[in-house]
Design a protein around this motif. Structure first.
Motif, PDB file in Angstrom:
ATOM      1  N   PRO A 171     -32.110 -37.411  -5.662  1.00  0.00           N
ATOM      2  CA  PRO A 171     -30.914 -37.257  -6.490  1.00  0.00           C
ATOM      3  C   PRO A 171     -29.678 -37.785  -5.790  1.00  0.00           C
ATOM      4  O   PRO A 171     -29.339 -37.327  -4.694  1.00  0.00           O
ATOM      5  CB  PRO A 171     -30.816 -35.735  -6.706  1.00  0.00           C
ATOM      6  N   PRO A 172     -28.996 -38.785  -6.359  1.00  0.00           N
ATOM      7  CA  PRO A 172     -27.739 -39.249  -5.780  1.00  0.00           C
ATOM      8  C   PRO A 172     -26.633 -38.258  -6.092  1.00  0.00           C
ATOM      9  O   PRO A 172     -26.817 -37.326  -6.879  1.00  0.00           O
ATOM     10  CB  PRO A 172     -27.500 -40.579  -6.499  1.00  0.00           C
ATOM     11  N   GLU A 173     -25.477 -38.450  -5.470  1.00  0.00           N
ATOM     12  CA  GLU A 173     -24.336 -37.590  -5.803  1.00  0.00           C
ATOM     13  C   GLU A 173     -23.761 -37.957  -7.165  1.00  0.00           C
ATOM     14  O   GLU A 173     -23.248 -37.101  -7.884  1.00  0.00           O
ATOM     15  CB  GLU A 173     -23.272 -37.718  -4.708  1.00  0.00           C
ATOM     16  N   ILE A 174     -23.867 -39.231  -7.521  1.00  0.00           N
ATOM     17  CA  ILE A 174     -23.384 -39.702  -8.819  1.00  0.00           C
ATOM     18  C   ILE A 174     -24.451 -40.595  -9.430  1.00  0.00           C
ATOM     19  O   ILE A 174     -24.849 -41.592  -8.826  1.00  0.00           O
ATOM     20  CB  ILE A 174     -22.068 -40.501  -8.688  1.00  0.00           C
ATOM     21  N   LEU A 175     -24.926 -40.240 -10.608  1.00  0.00           N
ATOM     22  CA  LEU A 175     -25.898 -41.066 -11.318  1.00  0.00           C
ATOM     23  C   LEU A 175     -25.237 -41.605 -12.577  1.00  0.00           C
ATOM     24  O   LEU A 175     -24.726 -40.845 -13.394  1.00  0.00           O
ATOM     25  CB  LEU A 175     -27.146 -40.261 -11.687  1.00  0.00           C
ATOM     26  N   VAL A 176     -25.244 -42.932 -12.731  1.00  0.00           N
ATOM     27  CA  VAL A 176     -24.606 -43.589 -13.869  1.00  0.00           C
ATOM     28  C   VAL A 176     -25.684 -44.256 -14.702  1.00  0.00           C
ATOM     29  O   VAL A 176     -26.456 -45.076 -14.204  1.00  0.00           O
ATOM     30  CB  VAL A 176     -23.582 -44.638 -13.387  1.00  0.00           C
ATOM     31  N   MET A 177     -25.750 -43.913 -15.985  1.00  0.00           N
ATOM     32  CA  MET A 177     -26.743 -44.477 -16.891  1.00  0.00           C
ATOM     33  C   MET A 177     -26.052 -45.023 -18.131  1.00  0.00           C
ATOM     34  O   MET A 177     -25.057 -44.468 -18.581  1.00  0.00           O
ATOM     35  CB  MET A 177     -27.766 -43.425 -17.306  1.00  0.00           C
ATOM     36  N   ASP A 178     -26.602 -46.103 -18.673  1.00  0.00           N
ATOM     37  CA  ASP A 178     -26.045 -46.711 -19.886  1.00  0.00           C
ATOM     38  C   ASP A 178     -27.089 -46.663 -20.988  1.00  0.00           C
ATOM     39  O   ASP A 178     -27.850 -47.605 -21.175  1.00  0.00           O
ATOM     40  CB  ASP A 178     -25.613 -48.154 -19.599  1.00  0.00           C
ATOM     41  N   GLU A 179     -27.154 -45.534 -21.689  1.00  0.00           N
ATOM     42  CA  GLU A 179     -28.067 -45.330 -22.822  1.00  0.00           C
ATOM     43  C   GLU A 179     -29.527 -45.501 -22.424  1.00  0.00           C
ATOM     44  O   GLU A 179     -30.370 -45.906 -23.225  1.00  0.00           O
ATOM     45  CB  GLU A 179     -27.718 -46.292 -23.970  1.00  0.00           C
ATOM     46  N   TRP A 180     -29.875 -45.150 -21.206  1.00  0.00           N
ATOM     47  CA  TRP A 180     -31.229 -45.374 -20.728  1.00  0.00           C
ATOM     48  C   TRP A 180     -32.266 -44.528 -21.443  1.00  0.00           C
ATOM     49  O   TRP A 180     -33.355 -44.991 -21.717  1.00  0.00           O
ATOM     50  CB  TRP A 180     -31.303 -45.121 -19.217  1.00  0.00           C
TER      51      TRP A 180
END
Length: 213
Positions: A171-180
């Motif tokens: 788990p990263p500190e910030i996870l960014v997803m674009d409609e995954w």
């Protein structure tokens, strides 16, 4: 403590080899949702983000809603350091794992296993550690013997499953997803959501941002 702070962030994209704001340009503006104008050098620019201010702290989980062309993906790309603001300021503190570009770090001629090492290296994972996680990645992605096939033989959903399985090994500190999670089959979407929820339970400081319409 990980955090994201935007202060009046703007992102402009210059459009070269064009001159006046013609009817065609006005139609493009209406279709894309961007703000079209000129900069100080007379170049035509499309403003994808305008005066965005926000503050995200540890423990936050955020969904970004908006119509096509509203700038959702552009905002996530600024957080992921893919784009730099052309105005205002942005501060992103903490390790960021981004699930925006499906093909980032992927070689279509390489096998799934080879791509695990390449994409894993981009995420900062050591080769030895990745080698110990191969079975876990293959099992979670549900790729079976395809893991030894070239990536070009994969469907879009299979590529998505492989990329997600690698990016969420830790788990990263910030996870960014674009409609995954809107891509692929429902069974994998449920597995992916279960993994994210498990991350949340284990690390209260972890948060993610997702772009959904």
């Amino acid at each position: 403590m990980s955090h994201i702070i935007f202060n009046s962030v703007c992102v402009d994209f210059p459009i070269y080899n064009t001159t006046a704001r013609s009817l065609k340009n006005q139609l493009m503006q209406a279709a894309t949702g961007g703000l079209m104008g000129s900069n100080e050098r007379g170049l035509v620019v499309v403003r994808a983000l305008q005066n965005i201010s926000l503050e995200v702290r540890e423990g936050d989980r955020i969904g970004i809603l908006g119509h096509n062309g509203a700038g959702k993906s552009t905002l996530l790309r600024v957080i992921s350091s893919v784009y730099e603001p052309t105005g205002g300021s942005s501060v992103v503190k903490g390790s960021v794992s981004s699930l925006i570009d499906l093909n980032l770090g992927m070689d279509s001629e390489a096998t799934g296993i080879e791509n695990i090492y390449v994409r894993g290296a981009l995420l900062g994972f050591s080769r030895r550690w990745l080698a110990s996680k191969i079975d876990d990645i293959v099992s979670f992605a549900g790729l079976g013997d395809f893991i030894r096939m070239p990536l070009r033989t994969y469907s879009t959903g299979m590529q998505m499953r492989l990329a997600f399985s690698i990016a969420t090994l830790q788990p990263p500190e910030i996870l960014v997803m674009d409609e995954w999670l809107s891509v692929g089959d429902p069974d994998f979407a449920r597995k992916a959501e279960d993994r994210l929820l498990e991350f949340i339970k284990k690390r209260q400081s972890w948060f993610y941002l997702d772009s959904r319409i």
